[in-house]
Design a protein around this motif. Structure first.
Motif, PDB file in Angstrom:
ATOM      1  N   PHE A 153      37.465  37.496  31.834  1.00 30.72           N
ATOM      2  CA  PHE A 153      38.205  37.953  33.011  1.00 30.72           C
ATOM      3  C   PHE A 153      39.373  36.993  33.232  1.00 30.72           C
ATOM      4  O   PHE A 153      39.196  35.782  33.152  1.00 30.72           O
ATOM      5  CB  PHE A 153      37.315  37.898  34.254  1.00 30.72           C
ATOM      6  N   ARG A 279      29.375  40.839  32.572  1.00 35.08           N
ATOM      7  CA  ARG A 279      30.457  41.417  33.373  1.00 35.08           C
ATOM      8  C   ARG A 279      29.952  41.780  34.775  1.00 35.08           C
ATOM      9  O   ARG A 279      30.657  41.612  35.765  1.00 35.08           O
ATOM     10  CB  ARG A 279      31.109  42.608  32.652  1.00 35.08           C
ATOM     11  N   TYR A 282      29.241  38.432  36.662  1.00 40.27           N
ATOM     12  CA  TYR A 282      30.484  37.764  37.031  1.00 40.27           C
ATOM     13  C   TYR A 282      31.054  38.366  38.314  1.00 40.27           C
ATOM     14  O   TYR A 282      31.385  37.662  39.262  1.00 40.27           O
ATOM     15  CB  TYR A 282      31.516  37.867  35.895  1.00 40.27           C
ATOM     16  N   ARG A 283      31.136  39.676  38.303  1.00 42.64           N
ATOM     17  CA  ARG A 283      31.732  40.342  39.466  1.00 42.64           C
ATOM     18  C   ARG A 283      30.887  40.181  40.729  1.00 42.64           C
ATOM     19  O   ARG A 283      31.415  40.062  41.831  1.00 42.64           O
ATOM     20  CB  ARG A 283      31.924  41.840  39.171  1.00 42.64           C
ATOM     21  N   THR A 284      29.558  40.201  40.574  1.00 42.38           N
ATOM     22  CA  THR A 284      28.716  40.197  41.772  1.00 42.38           C
ATOM     23  C   THR A 284      28.361  38.789  42.257  1.00 42.38           C
ATOM     24  O   THR A 284      28.172  38.573  43.450  1.00 42.38           O
ATOM     25  CB  THR A 284      27.399  40.961  41.513  1.00 42.38           C
ATOM     26  N   GLU A 287      31.890  35.073  40.223  1.00 44.47           N
ATOM     27  CA  GLU A 287      33.328  34.959  40.482  1.00 44.47           C
ATOM     28  C   GLU A 287      33.599  34.154  41.760  1.00 44.47           C
ATOM     29  O   GLU A 287      34.470  33.286  41.785  1.00 44.47           O
ATOM     30  CB  GLU A 287      33.972  36.348  40.584  1.00 44.47           C
TER      31      GLU A 287
END
Ligand code: FES
Ligand SMILES: [Fe+2]
Length: 346
Positions: A153, A279, A282-284, A287
C-alpha cells in the motif's frame, strides 16, 4: 567563478533537491481526467492531468500568455485550457489553440516546458532534468515492485520540513527505539548500540552491530542513475498476520526548501489467501497504527528548527546520517559543476 560562489550553489542545490532524478509526485488516484492538479516539485510549480487515453501529462504550471496557473484551468479533449483567456496547451507543451485571437503565431509552437512522466505502483513519477542529463535515464525500480509475490500500500504525507531531515531520519534507525518506543512493534531489543555502514552493490546499508531482525535495525539506500530510494524492515508479531516482516520502501520528494512529501510503500511478501489476509488486516487494523508512528516522525521533524544542521553534535550512531549527506553533496556537486562548465564554455 570564485570558490565561495560554487559552494553556495552546491548548498542551494542540496537544499532545494538534486536534479537529474525521478521523483514520485502524487498518488495515481489524485491525478484525474476531469480536472488538473497543481503541484510543487523542487520549488517549481507544475500541473498534472490525465489525458483521454489515461496517460498522465506534466507541464510547467504557467500559461505562456500572461503566466496564469494552468492548474486553475479545465481539460478539453486531453489538453488543458487556461482559465484566464482560454489558451489550450497539450501534454507536450504545444499551444493547440488561442481562442481569443485568429491565426495567433503561438499555435503549433512548443513553448511550455513538459516533463517526462511514468505511472508505477499507484504513483506518478516525473523526471526533473539536470544540465548533464536532460533526458531521463531508465528508472530503476525497487525489486518488490516487479514481483508478484509482494503486495503493498502506498501512503504519502506532506511534512513541513526540508526533505534532508526526512532522509536523515530514514538513515537513523536508532530513533525507532526512542521516538517510536510505545508503538505496536518498535519496543523490542536494546536501546543502546553501535552502528556501521557497509557498501552494497548500488548504495549502502546502515545497520546496528548488536542486533538484527529484532526491531527497525537497518536501512538500505539504493542509488541508481536518476533514482534514489531506501528500504527497511519492521519485524511484525504473529498478531499482525502472515507475511513476516513489513518492508517499507521510501522515496522523499523535495517540494521546496521548507517542505517535502514522503512516499512510503508498506509491503509484505505474501501470495494467495495470505495476500488477502494482509490486505484486510492492513486496512482494518494495521494502517492506523502505522499512521501513529509516521505522525511521531512528522511532529518531531517539523518542530526542529531549520538552521539546526549547523549546530549539531553528531556521534557514532549518526554514521548513516553522515553517509546520506555525503551522497547528496556528491550529487549536488555534479549538478553544479556541470552547469558551471556549460556557462564557462558559453
Ligand atoms: S494568461 Fe493564460 S490565456 Fe491569458
Ligand atoms: Fe520514524
Amino acid at each position: 567563478m570564485p570558490d565561495l560562489d560554487r559552494s553556495e550553489l552546491i548548498e542551494n542545490r542540496i537544499n532545494n533537491g538534486i536534479l537529474g532524478q525521478w521523483y514520485p509526485v502524487a498518488k495515481s488516484v489524485e491525478v484525474r481526467s476531469i480536472s488538473p492538479l497543481g503541484i510543487e516539485v523542487l520549488g517549481e510549480k507544475l500541473v498534472l492531468w490525465r489525458g483521454d487515453n489515461g496517460k498522465v501529462h506534466c507541464i510547467k504550471d504557467q500559461c505562456p500568455h500572461r503566466g496564469a496557473p494552468l492548474s486553475f484551468g479545465r481539460l478539453h479533449e486531453g489538453h488543458i485550457s487556461c482559465r484566464y483567456h482560454g489558451i489550450v496547451v497539450s501534454g507536450e507543451g504545444v499551444v493547440v489553440t488561442v481562442p481569443a485571437m485568429k491565426n495567433c503565431a503561438f499555435e503549433g509552437q512548443k513553448i511550455v516546458r513538459a516533463f517526462e512522466v511514468q505511472e508505477i505502483y499507484d504513483a506518478i513519477f516525473i523526471y526533473m532534468p539536470s544540465a548533464e542529463n536532460e533526458k531521463a535515464p531508465r528508472m530503476v525500480l525497487p525489486k518488490e515492485f516487479l514481483s508478484d509475490s509482494w503486495s503493498g500500500f502506498l501512503c504519502t504525507a506532506v511534512w513541513k520540513t526540508n526533505y534532508r531531515y526526512a532522509l536523515d531520519n530514514l538513515a537513523d534507525p536508532m530513533h525507532g527505539s526512542y521516538l517510536h518506543a510505545e508503538s505496536f512493534t518498535l519496543a523490542y531489543g536494546t536501546k543502546e548500540d553501535l552502528f556501521k555502514v557497509d557498501h552494497t552493490e548500488n548504495g549502502f546499508i546502515v545497520s546496528r552491530t548488536g542486533q538484527l531482525g529484532e526491531n527497525f535495525d537497518w536501512t538500505e539506500f539504493e542509488m541508481h542513475d536518476g533514482t534514489m530510494f531506501c528500504f527497511l524492515d519492521i519485524p511484525y508479531p504473529k498478531a499482525a498476520g502472515p507475511g513476516g516482516n513489513m518492508r517499507i520502501i521510501g522515496f522523499v520528494l523535495p517540494i521546496n526548501e521548507n517542505s517535502c512529501k514522503v512516499f512510503f510503500w508498506r509491503m509484505r511478501e505474501v501470495s494467495g489467501i495470505q495476500r488477502d489476509c494482509w490486505r484486510f488486516l492492513y486496512r482494518t487494523e494495521l494502517e492506523s497504527k502505522h499512521w501513529t508512528v509516521l505522525e511521531q516522525d512528522r511532529e518531531i521533524l517539523e518542530a526542529m528548527s531549520d538552521d539546526v544542521r549547523g549546530n549539531e553534535k553528531l556521534y557514532q550512531h549518526d554514521v548513516g546520517v553522515n553517509r546520506i549527506r555525503q551522497t547528496l553533496l556528491k550529487q549536488a556537486k555534479s549538478n553544479v559543476d556541470f552547469e558551471l562548465n556549460i556557462e564557462g564554455k558559453s
